[in-house]
Design an enzyme around this catalytic site. Sequence first.
Site, PDB file in Angstrom:
ATOM      1  N   GLY A  17       0.775  -1.237   0.000  1.00 40.27           N
ATOM      2  CA  GLY A  17       0.000   0.000   0.000  1.00 40.27           C
ATOM      3  C   GLY A  17       0.806   1.287   0.000  1.00 40.27           C
ATOM      4  O   GLY A  17       0.297   2.332   0.410  1.00 40.27           O
ATOM      5  N   SER A  18       2.036   1.255  -0.518  1.00 42.72           N
ATOM      6  CA  SER A  18       2.821   2.504  -0.503  1.00 42.72           C
ATOM      7  C   SER A  18       2.241   3.528  -1.481  1.00 42.72           C
ATOM      8  O   SER A  18       2.236   4.729  -1.197  1.00 42.72           O
ATOM      9  CB  SER A  18       4.300   2.232  -0.803  1.00 42.72           C
ATOM     10  N   ASN A  19       1.730   3.071  -2.602  1.00 42.61           N
ATOM     11  CA  ASN A  19       1.095   4.024  -3.536  1.00 42.61           C
ATOM     12  C   ASN A  19      -0.194   4.587  -2.952  1.00 42.61           C
ATOM     13  O   ASN A  19      -0.492   5.770  -3.116  1.00 42.61           O
ATOM     14  CB  ASN A  19       0.813   3.344  -4.875  1.00 42.61           C
ATOM     15  N   LYS A  70      -7.811 -13.816 -11.457  1.00 40.42           N
ATOM     16  CA  LYS A  70      -8.946 -12.905 -11.698  1.00 40.42           C
ATOM     17  C   LYS A  70      -9.983 -13.116 -10.601  1.00 40.42           C
ATOM     18  O   LYS A  70      -9.838 -14.017  -9.771  1.00 40.42           O
ATOM     19  CB  LYS A  70      -9.542 -13.150 -13.078  1.00 40.42           C
ATOM     20  N   MET A  97      -3.545  -7.390  -7.699  1.00 43.58           N
ATOM     21  CA  MET A  97      -2.912  -8.474  -8.459  1.00 43.58           C
ATOM     22  C   MET A  97      -3.900  -9.357  -9.217  1.00 43.58           C
ATOM     23  O   MET A  97      -3.627 -10.531  -9.458  1.00 43.58           O
ATOM     24  CB  MET A  97      -2.042  -9.327  -7.519  1.00 43.58           C
ATOM     25  N   ARG A  98      -5.043  -8.804  -9.577  1.00 41.90           N
ATOM     26  CA  ARG A  98      -6.026  -9.584 -10.350  1.00 41.90           C
ATOM     27  C   ARG A  98      -6.388  -8.815 -11.604  1.00 41.90           C
ATOM     28  O   ARG A  98      -6.531  -7.593 -11.557  1.00 41.90           O
ATOM     29  CB  ARG A  98      -7.293  -9.816  -9.538  1.00 41.90           C
ATOM     30  N   ASN A 114      -4.304   2.562 -13.459  1.00 39.99           N
ATOM     31  CA  ASN A 114      -3.368   1.620 -12.826  1.00 39.99           C
ATOM     32  C   ASN A 114      -1.979   2.230 -12.847  1.00 39.99           C
ATOM     33  O   ASN A 114      -1.666   3.064 -13.689  1.00 39.99           O
ATOM     34  CB  ASN A 114      -3.366   0.308 -13.612  1.00 39.99           C
ATOM     35  N   HIS A 116       2.026   0.985 -13.140  1.00 36.02           N
ATOM     36  CA  HIS A 116       2.822  -0.184 -13.503  1.00 36.02           C
ATOM     37  C   HIS A 116       4.308   0.167 -13.396  1.00 36.02           C
ATOM     38  O   HIS A 116       4.725   1.244 -13.850  1.00 36.02           O
ATOM     39  CB  HIS A 116       2.473  -0.624 -14.926  1.00 36.02           C
TER      40      HIS A 116
HETATM   41  C1  GRF Z   1       3.677  -1.055  -7.333  1.00 32.75           C
HETATM   42  O1  GRF Z   1       5.042  -1.180  -7.567  1.00 32.75           O
HETATM   43  C2  GRF Z   1       2.913  -0.957  -8.622  1.00 32.75           C
HETATM   44  O2  GRF Z   1       3.677  -0.506  -9.686  1.00 32.75           O
HETATM   45  C3  GRF Z   1       2.491  -2.357  -8.905  1.00 32.75           C
HETATM   46  O3  GRF Z   1       2.301  -2.943  -7.637  1.00 32.75           O
HETATM   47  C4  GRF Z   1       3.116  -2.302  -6.676  1.00 32.75           C
HETATM   48  C5  GRF Z   1       2.266  -1.994  -5.487  1.00 32.75           C
HETATM   49  O4  GRF Z   1       3.028  -1.557  -4.408  1.00 32.75           O
HETATM   50  N1  GRF Z   1       1.316  -2.365  -9.750  1.00 32.75           N
HETATM   51  P1  GRF Z   1       2.319  -0.883  -3.172  1.00 32.75           P
HETATM   52  O5  GRF Z   1       1.334  -1.878  -2.622  1.00 32.75           O
HETATM   53  O6  GRF Z   1       1.650   0.373  -3.652  1.00 32.75           O
HETATM   54  O7  GRF Z   1       3.409  -0.607  -2.199  1.00 32.75           O
END
Ligand code: GRF
Length: 208
Positions: A17-19, A70, A97-98, A114, A116
């Site tokens: 969950g860092s993003n 999925k 991750m789905r 999203n 990536h």
């Molecule tokens: C991120 O690196 C993003 O690019 C990918 O999954 C990761 C999620 O990391 N889709 P976090 O859970 O946000 O730390």
Amino acid sequence: MTAESKFRLGVLGSGKGSNFSALVSGCKTGRVAAEPVIVLSDVEESGILQRARGENIPAQFIPPGKFRTKLDDDAEQRYIEALIQARVDLIALAGFMRILKGEFLRRFEGRIVNIHPSLLPSFPGLEAWKQALDYGVKVTGCTVHYVDAGVDAGPIIGQEAVHVGESDTSETLHAKIQAAEQMLYPKCVNAIARGEVTVAGRRVRWCQ
Ligand code: GRF
């Protein structure tokens, strides 16, 4: 959008969950003109759910069902209902991750983004930083894009480059990309929330 009708953000994630935290802190400081209203995860013990609860943001584990990559039809319906109930304007995938498909994509067409960890269209799929390192590229990075039926394939909203150093390992490169992601994602979500982003075919334009 007025202060009373803030742009409502739903976040889906499976990991640490860092993003998500970067988005939340952007919303709190006003750098992102949005309000996170719901967080959903397919992983009960995920960091993203814990972080959301720590921020008092409604957070829900919804089991994904019988498939590995999925959501099954019942699960998909539960995700859709939770997001409709939360009246989300935009869904930000943050390490979910789905693969999302059919009904979900139709219900939220043009409203799913999203992040990536590569410069798409290079290195779609899993462990993109590792793919980039193994390939030997000198520059990689991260991409925020709209989600369509392809894998990491929708129109590109923003990208941030990261140099691959001689001494980079998979871990150090991943960390550098994640730091870039935490800058890029809030910037892109803010632009969308402010109505500054338009899409024409594959071209996404930022207008202020
Ligand atoms: C991120 O690196 C993003 O690019 C990918 O999954 C990761 C999620 O990391 N889709 P976090 O859970 O946000 O730390």
